[in-house]
Motif scaffolding. Structure first.
Motif, short mmCIF file in Angstrom:
data_model
loop_
_atom_site.label_atom_id
_atom_site.label_comp_id
_atom_site.label_asym_id
_atom_site.label_seq_id
_atom_site.Cartn_x
_atom_site.Cartn_y
_atom_site.Cartn_z
N PHE A 112 57.44 -46.26 -22.02
CA PHE A 112 57.94 -45.68 -23.11
C PHE A 112 57.07 -44.28 -23.22
CE2 PHE A 112 59.50 -49.69 -24.38
CZ PHE A 112 60.82 -49.40 -24.56
N ALA A 113 57.63 -43.10 -23.84
CA ALA A 113 56.92 -41.92 -23.86
C ALA A 113 56.00 -42.06 -24.87
CB ALA A 113 58.12 -40.83 -24.08
N SER A 114 56.11 -43.02 -25.97
CA SER A 114 55.35 -42.95 -26.78
C SER A 114 53.79 -43.94 -26.53
CB SER A 114 55.72 -43.63 -28.27
OG SER A 114 56.37 -44.89 -27.74
N ASN A 115 53.99 -44.60 -25.30
CA ASN A 115 52.93 -45.58 -24.89
C ASN A 115 51.97 -44.71 -24.07
OD1 ASN A 115 51.35 -47.60 -24.30
ND2 ASN A 115 53.02 -49.04 -23.44
N ALA A 116 50.97 -43.91 -24.92
CA ALA A 116 50.00 -43.15 -24.33
C ALA A 116 49.00 -44.16 -23.65
CB ALA A 116 49.31 -42.23 -25.32
#
Length: 166
Positions: A112-116
């Protein structure tokens, strides 16, 4: 790395323990990852149906407890999860190194893009971001990023759906 870590191939008898690691890791990753869209029983059933003739399951164990796993098809790392109580101890890196060893031609994965934290982990391990989506094709409808492990061939148009629970 945890000195008593054992990496071994998983069997169908391990799938219940894999599901529990998956559930704990997903819950702990919120909000970096979107909340799961399936309830725990559906996740357990889905992972319990994993066809180990069509993919490879590798486990990380400490003592007699499964603390992480990697699930690979021929060209994709579908899952890499570590129990939250064992994160930061090199288990994810060991499983990723093992995935690279058993797939020397490389592989791709989605995050996920949000999963930095996951994106940083994969970057530290040399994976390269090669594409992204707006999330319209995944169950969570959240933007995601495609990563490639070194050695993966650059096949134009290669794609695979994110693992949908059927």
């Amino acid at each position: 790395m945890t000195p008593d870590l054992v990496l071994r191939p998983g069997t169908t008898g391990d799938l219940a323990a894999v599901a529990e690691v998956h559930l704990r890791a997903r819950r702990a990753a919120v909000p970096a990852m979107p909340p799961p869209v399936h309830d725990d029983d559906a996740v357990r059933a889905h992972l319990g149906r994993t066809d180990l003739t069509a993919c490879d399951l590798w486990l990380g164990e400490v003592g007699d407890r499964v603390v992480g796993y990697a699930l690979l098809t021929d060209t994709w790392l579908d899952d890499l999860y570590v129990d939250p109580a064992h994160q930061g101890q090199g288990i994810g890196g060991a499983l990723l190194d093992l995935a690279r060893a058993v797939r020397p031609g490389g592989f791709d994965l989605w995050v996920f893009a949000s999963n930095a934290p996951a994106r940083a982990f994969y970057r530290r391990h040399g994976l390269v971001e090669v594409g992204s989506t707006d999330g319209s094709d995944n169950e969570e409808h959240e933007p995601d990023v495609r990563l490639r492990a070194a050695g993966a061939s650059a096949v134009r148009g290669l794609s695979a759906p994110r693992g949908e629970l059927g």
